[in-house]
Design a protein around this motif. Structure first.
Motif, PDB file in Angstrom:
ATOM      1  N   UNK A 268     -85.754  34.772  53.132  1.00  5.73           N
ATOM      2  CA  UNK A 268     -84.462  34.795  52.446  1.00  5.73           C
ATOM      3  C   UNK A 268     -84.638  35.513  51.114  1.00  5.73           C
ATOM      4  N   UNK A 269     -83.652  36.322  50.743  1.00  2.00           N
ATOM      5  CA  UNK A 269     -83.764  36.969  49.428  1.00  2.00           C
ATOM      6  C   UNK A 269     -83.373  35.992  48.331  1.00  2.00           C
ATOM      7  N   UNK A 270     -83.846  36.232  47.129  1.00  2.00           N
ATOM      8  CA  UNK A 270     -83.587  35.340  46.000  1.00  2.00           C
ATOM      9  C   UNK A 270     -82.729  36.064  44.971  1.00  2.00           C
ATOM     10  N   UNK A 271     -82.056  35.274  44.164  1.00  2.00           N
ATOM     11  CA  UNK A 271     -81.214  35.811  43.104  1.00  2.00           C
ATOM     12  C   UNK A 271     -81.472  34.952  41.866  1.00  2.00           C
ATOM     13  N   UNK A 272     -82.001  35.569  40.821  1.00  2.73           N
ATOM     14  CA  UNK A 272     -82.389  34.815  39.618  1.00  2.73           C
ATOM     15  C   UNK A 272     -81.216  34.104  38.961  1.00  2.73           C
ATOM     16  N   UNK A 273     -79.978  34.534  39.292  1.00  4.65           N
ATOM     17  CA  UNK A 273     -78.789  33.890  38.719  1.00  4.65           C
ATOM     18  C   UNK A 273     -78.422  32.610  39.465  1.00  4.65           C
ATOM     19  N   UNK A 274     -79.156  32.345  40.566  1.00  2.00           N
ATOM     20  CA  UNK A 274     -78.813  31.200  41.411  1.00  2.00           C
ATOM     21  C   UNK A 274     -79.951  30.187  41.442  1.00  2.00           C
ATOM     22  N   UNK A 275     -79.600  28.967  41.848  1.00  2.00           N
ATOM     23  CA  UNK A 275     -80.608  27.979  42.190  1.00  2.00           C
ATOM     24  C   UNK A 275     -80.463  27.675  43.665  1.00  2.00           C
ATOM     25  N   UNK A 276     -81.581  27.301  44.251  1.00  2.00           N
ATOM     26  CA  UNK A 276     -81.606  27.049  45.681  1.00  2.00           C
ATOM     27  C   UNK A 276     -81.553  25.549  45.949  1.00  2.00           C
ATOM     28  N   UNK A 277     -80.784  25.179  46.972  1.00  2.00           N
ATOM     29  CA  UNK A 277     -80.596  23.771  47.332  1.00  2.00           C
ATOM     30  C   UNK A 277     -81.222  23.550  48.709  1.00  2.00           C
TER      31      UNK A 277
ATOM     32  N   UNK B 236     -75.563  22.955  39.397  1.00  2.00           N
ATOM     33  CA  UNK B 236     -75.779  21.876  40.366  1.00  2.00           C
ATOM     34  C   UNK B 236     -75.327  20.566  39.732  1.00  2.00           C
TER      35      UNK B 236
ATOM     36  N   UNK C 229     -82.729  18.785  47.182  1.00  2.00           N
ATOM     37  CA  UNK C 229     -83.643  19.273  46.153  1.00  2.00           C
ATOM     38  C   UNK C 229     -83.101  20.575  45.579  1.00  2.00           C
TER      39      UNK C 229
ATOM     40  N   UNK D 234     -84.289  24.213  43.580  1.00  2.00           N
ATOM     41  CA  UNK D 234     -85.407  25.108  43.287  1.00  2.00           C
ATOM     42  C   UNK D 234     -84.863  26.325  42.544  1.00  2.00           C
TER      43      UNK D 234
ATOM     44  N   UNK E 241     -84.771  30.291  41.474  1.00  2.00           N
ATOM     45  CA  UNK E 241     -84.965  31.532  42.230  1.00  2.00           C
ATOM     46  C   UNK E 241     -85.469  32.629  41.305  1.00  2.00           C
TER      47      UNK E 241
ATOM     48  N   UNK F  51     -85.516  36.870  41.416  1.00  7.53           N
ATOM     49  CA  UNK F  51     -85.054  38.044  42.177  1.00  7.53           C
ATOM     50  C   UNK F  51     -86.193  38.955  42.616  1.00  7.53           C
TER      51      UNK F  51
ATOM     52  N   UNK G 131     -88.764  37.899  44.030  1.00 12.37           N
ATOM     53  CA  UNK G 131     -89.455  37.228  45.145  1.00 12.37           C
ATOM     54  C   UNK G 131     -88.534  37.103  46.351  1.00 12.37           C
TER      55      UNK G 131
ATOM     56  N   UNK H 117     -87.977  34.309  49.650  1.00 13.86           N
ATOM     57  CA  UNK H 117     -88.260  32.923  49.969  1.00 13.86           C
ATOM     58  C   UNK H 117     -88.619  32.797  51.453  1.00 13.86           C
TER      59      UNK H 117
END
Lengths: 351, 351
Positions: free
Chosen positions: A46-55, A159, B44, B46, B48, B50, B52, B54
């Motif tokens: 999955x790609x990540x986005x520094x502006x987001x948090x992952x749940x 969150x 949870x 986490x 992120x 950009x 990286x 996941x």
């Protein structure tokens, strides 16, 4: 959408483990931009986005514990298994994007039965716009087991946790409560009737809302946007899976606060009220302990009350107090009763 | 580290579902900077990055299918359940960072047994530097089930998939193969001996490596760094969980290529060779189909051969061919035998 297929029977072993997962997921489409790699490798990417948090949220559903296949069609079960997990993601104020689905299944299930299960999973994935990106299938010596992990995203810092409730905040609930549990009661009664007389044709029409809430619940994907539109940011939030009272207790304990919950404010559908009368059950008790409603419970600051008071989706059911005052239900008669956590399992065992 | 505790017995029901997960995870520490919220909310959270990507991988382990508690101590089982999942993350060229752990358990397990299981999970989490950020506990009508989801990260674009192998690439494997399966054979033999004579004291010393590979496997967390140091980027990669032959077939099918695998190149530990002789089993067959080795299998470009040839961790076992040539094992006698996927389950059922 939820009709049953004919009764052909293909043995799982004809496909083998690798063939089975490929077969069951071959029609699944990847729609999320963030899904780089779905099913078919050691892991999903999955790609990540520094502006987001992952749940990340995960749940296990077991035959004989969480569901009974004698009245739960497999397609509905697949749908509900997804909903249960997505509800946890929405309870964080987040948007679900992907799920993984693992199943353990005994070979008494033909491939066609698993196709029904996956058709329900696919339907939920489509409606809630999530990609099925992985999973594991394995044989089970006994029944069916489903393990789902849901992945979602939320804007950084947005969150909403269980621990943010403050004294004087208002306790708000979405939708209405107790219907899923009463749906289960109706289905269990029909199962007993069916055992005695297999030719009986149950008339479920008067209980249609209850049965639908039990067999095909939905998660509150609308609430996050609704709250944004109303310009309200909850101070704490949780989803109602185990019953209102245990979820309120979670919020209070995590937030180190007390609460007063007003029995006469708890939103009940008319079918819940009439069916509770028919079953000689107390509707407030059912709403408090029934569970599986997948509504959201949250707290808001008092000054936000005008923003939500006219909204048909939202009901203020109480307020937060100092921790020392404890957690109480104020009955219709004005009596203060300490709140206790009795999940639906406890209710079932005692009833 | 893996000694057993005394035999006290606390019933799970004394703690209840919410108490149980809190109790089992109370000593778990959060060490990853990216873990914003671990256990204790709906989900949870986490952070992120950009830069990286996941990685998400999930596995189910069932009593009676994947493990036998009569010779698998619970602490080892917890450890191994984590390793199995981390291995999938390493196989993507990624670094694991978090796991969720869900268990379904019948009340024949006292709380102390689950403490042992979680002690193994905690030990693995510590050694591999991952946070346990969530999970679910539920009652089971039968045995024990463990569902783990592992989360990891890899630099953007650096994930290694199964589908990148090209004609003429070399097929490389880490460590040695077949030991975990032979460890299982030894343990199953001792179980039979024990049934006949419960006072027998098994001498497992000559099989110590095999038994350790079965009961306490490790994942190849060193390989990603090793390959960076050697300046080698594999063109495809997979972990060996089901046996070498089925993993090679996965790579070939996903990459649309064929291969020649040389029997005499397959790395075997001397204990595997001697124990196979004792059990009258063919060691190459065991390495090909045994599974549970959790080594990595990958392909590299021919020009990278000088960089890896002297490395004691890496063995070249064959090369990639055009798809039309098919997938073959070249036996010691020089015979070309088509590769077939026989996972360890199949082997077990037939043997």
């Amino acid at each position: 959408m939820f009709e049953n297929k004919g009764n052909s029977n293909t043995n799982i072993e004809n496909l083998g483990e690798f063939g089975l997962i490929d077969h069951l997921t071959k029609n699944f489409k990847i729609k999320q931009k963030s899904t780089i790699k779905g099913i078919g490798d050691d892991a999903a990417v999955i790609s990540c986005d520094s502006e987001k948090e992952l749940i990340i949220s995960t749940d296990l559903l077991l035959e004989g514990v969480h569901f009974d296949l004698s009245y739960m069609p497999l397609k509905h079960l697949g749908y509900k298994a997804v909903i249960v997990n997505l509800s946890d993601v929405y309870a964080m104020n987040a948007e679900p994007s992907q799920i993984t689905v693992s199943i353990a299944v005994s070979n008494r299930f033909p491939v066609e039965a698993l196709e029904e299960l996956y058709a329900g999973i696919e339907a939920a994935a489509k409606i809630y716009n999530v990609d099925v990106i992985g999973g594991d299938t394995t044989s089970s010596t006994t029944g069916l087991l489903i393990s789902i992990t849901a992945i979602g995203t939320v804007n950084k810092g947005e969150a909403i946790y269980r621990n943010g409730a403050k004294e004087n905040d208002l306790l708000v609930v979405t939708g209405d409560l107790g219907a899923a549990y009463m749906g289960l009661q109706v289905l269990e009664r029909e199962k007993e009737v069916f055992k005695v007389n297999p030719n009986s044709q149950p008339d479920l029409e008067p209980y249609s809302y209850l049965v639908e809430r039990q067999l095909k619940p939905e998660a509150r994907k609308d609430i996050s946007n609704l709250l944004k539109e109303l310009d309200v940011k909850p101070t704490s939030m949780i989803d109602i899976s185990d019953g209102l009272s245990s979820e309120i207790i979670h919020i209070c304990k995590n937030s180190k606060v007390g609460c007063n919950l007003f029995e006469d404010k708890i939103p009940l559908d008319p079918q819940v009220v009439s069916t509770c009368e028919e079953f000689n059950l107390d509707s407030a008790t059912i709403a408090l302990s029934g569970g599986e409603d997948y509504e959201l419970l949250f707290t808001i600051k008092t000054e936000d009350y005008p923003k939500i008071k006219a909204n048909p989706h939202l009901t203020v059911i109480g307020h937060i107090t100092d921790e020392k005052e404890g957690m109480h239900l104020i009955s219709r008669a004005g009596t203060k009763i300490p709140l206790i956590a009795r999940g639906w399992n406890a209710l079932k065992n005692n009833g």
